[in-house]
Every structure is written in structure tokens, then in C-alpha cells.
Design an enzyme around this catalytic site. Structure first.
Site, PDB file in Angstrom:
ATOM      1  CD  GLU A 134      -2.523   0.955   2.879  1.00 15.13           C
ATOM      2  OE1 GLU A 134      -2.133   0.096   3.706  1.00 15.13           O
ATOM      3  OE2 GLU A 134      -3.489   1.701   3.091  1.00 15.13           O
ATOM      4  CE  LYS A 154      -7.182   0.686   3.729  1.00 19.98           C
ATOM      5  NZ  LYS A 154      -5.930   1.090   4.417  1.00 19.98           N
ATOM      6  CB  CYS A 159      -4.009  -2.249   4.528  1.00 22.35           C
ATOM      7  SG  CYS A 159      -3.044  -2.456   6.053  1.00 22.35           S
TER       8      CYS A 159
HETATM    9  C1  ACM Z   1      -3.984   0.104   7.153  1.00 20.48           C
HETATM   10  O1  ACM Z   1      -5.099  -0.106   6.654  1.00 20.48           O
HETATM   11  N1  ACM Z   1      -3.010   0.663   6.463  1.00 20.48           N
HETATM   12  C2  ACM Z   1      -3.697  -0.282   8.535  1.00 20.48           C
END
Ligand code: ACM
Length: 264
Positions: free
Chosen positions: A38, A109, A142
């Protein structure tokens, strides 16, 4: 299919340096699908919107996409990588899939973690699956790991491999992703970062490394170290992700009872 994980410790804001390091590390390594962490080129802990604005890129017209598309074309592979995206005055914590023909997929995301909520807009792409020829790949980022619906949606849409760029700071994900793999009979490829960031007056964030690939039985078949940068590749048998049977009388997908899950 040769599948890889790349694990770095980006220097915050130094996109060119971080990008060059990723490309240099990949050079000479034979791989069909490589997953990077990420926000691998910008770093993670933004302190202001103007700082994010200066580092976020349009997809696919920014320098990070541009360089990785060129690399993918010249080396005939697909790459999934996390990137700060700007689009129409909004910022997304995104992951792009690029290959020999250019941009092949984009995920924004869905579930924003902690102070990401101060900077990014929650993703609007949903969970999509892309056919790259040798496999069907889905993407989550993530903190999406806390929501089994994300991996389940990708699996039900036909993903063989879930690419999971990450900047993990909480414990539990490495174990959870083995379960996501087991319950969906998919490969999961978690590319995490290492190191720490403490920017401005914010609290320090420590990233946990140990990037991993889990197979459709939930076994970890490849893993990197907790605090070392690295890259590793393993040959995976994509066909294994297409058999959802548990016993001769049980199947992960046919045995589901969605009519009983109405609350979700
Ligand atoms: C995250 O979602 N970078 C902890």
C-alpha cells in the site's frame, strides 16, 4: 503462475527514489504477478491535505503508473501496487493493476483506517476481478482484512488470487488472511511494508512486514521477514483455487445459505 511479494521501507515523500528502488529490486526476477505494498512510493503518514495533494497522482497518467506500466510492458508481467490517487478534487488510497497493455484494473480502498479518514475519500469502485490470462485476480487493501465480506465478494466473483497491498500496524492480519484463503479457497498475496513513521506531532506507526502468500488451504507458502526489505517469488497452481470442495458432500460456495444472512 510465478507470483511475488515486494516489501520495502519507503522514505516518506520520495516517490522517485522509492519507485526506482522497487524497479531495481524487481529487475532480473522472473515473475508473472508481483504485488507491492500500500502507498509504496509515497509513504503512509500524511500530515496535511496539501502534502497529500503534492504527492497524489492521477491514474494512469502519473509518474508511478507510467514507470510501472513501462516496466510491465518490457518485462511481460502484471503488477499490483498501492498508490495515492487524485481524481476530480478527491483523494483515494488506491491500488492499480498494470500489465503489458497498460492499466488493467483500479481499486479504491473501501474501509479507511484511522487517520486515513482525514485525508482520503472512501472507495467507490467496489470489489472487482480482473482476468490476466493465467489467473483471475481481485484486489483489497490492508484494513479491508477486517471485513471478510471483501474477500468473500472477490471469491464469489471468481478471484483465484487476492492481491492485498498493505501497511499493517495492528496484529492479527497475517493469521486472518490465512483464514480468508481457507474459507474462500483462494491464494492471498499480502505485500506489507516495514519500518516506522512519526511525522509532525503524530504518534509513531510501526509497520509489521512479514509479507506472505497463503494458499487455498490457508497455509503460508511464502513469507518475508519482519524488519528487512525483500522480494520473493513462488510458483502457484491457480487451478487449486478453482476447486471449492471441502468434502465429497460439501462445497464452500454451494453450501452457503445467503437467505439466512439477510442482515448483511
Ligand atoms: C492500514 O489499513 N493501512 C492499517
Amino acid at each position: 503462475m510465478l507470483t511475488g511479494i515486494y516489501q520495502n521501507n519507503p522514505r516518506f515523500g520520495e516517490i522517485t527514489k522509492n519507485l526506482e528502488q522497487a524497479i531495481k529490486t524487481m529487475e532480473g526476477i522472473k515473475v508473472d504477478l508481483m504485488v507491492l505494498p500500500e502507498l509504496f512510493a509515497t509513504g503512509y503518514q500524511f500530515t496535511s491535505i496539501s502534502e497529500l495533494e503534492g504527492l497524489a497522482e492521477k491514474i494512469p497518467d502519473g509518474p508511478t503508473c507510467d514507470a510501472l506500466i513501462r516496466y510491465a510492458r518490457n518485462n511481460n508481467l502484471y503488477i499490483v501496487f498501492g498508490i495515492a490517487e487524485k481524481d476530480n478534487g478527491k483523494f483515494y488510497n488506491s491500488a492499480a493493476l498494470v500489465g503489458p497493455d497498460g492499466l488493467a484494473g483500479l481499486y479504491r480502498k473501501s474501509h479507511l483506517f484511522y487517520e486515513e479518514k482525514l485525508f482520503f475519500t472512501p472507495g467507490d469502485t467496489g470489489f472487482n476481478v480482473y482476468d490476466i490470462g493465467s489467473a483471475r485476480v481481485g484486489i483489497m487493501i490492508c484494513y479491508d482484512w477486517w471485513f471478510p465480506e471483501a474477500a468473500r465478494t472477490l471469491a464469489l466473483k471468481g478471484a483465484d488470487v487476492i492481491c492485498h497491498p498493505a501497511n499493517l500496524v495492528l496484529t492479527g492480519c497475517h493469521r486472518a488472511m490465512t483464514t480468508r484463503s481457507l474459507e474462500n479457497a483462494v491464494y492471498s498475496v499480502t505485500a506489507n511494508r516495514i519500518g516506522a513513521e512519526k511525522r509532525g506531532n503524530k504518534s509513531e506507526l510501526r509497520f509489521t512486514g512479514k509479507s506472505q502468500i497463503a494458499d487455498p488451504k490457508g497455509e503460508i507458502i511464502l513469507s518475508l521477514e519482519a524488519s528487512k526489505e525483500g522480494i520473493a517469488v513462488i510458483d502457484i497452481d491457480v487451478e487449486r483455487a478453482r476447486d471449492k470442495a471441502i468434502t465429497s458432500m460439501n462445497d464452500r460456495f454451494y453450501d452457503r445459505r445467503p437467505e439466512l444472512y439477510k442482515i448483511i
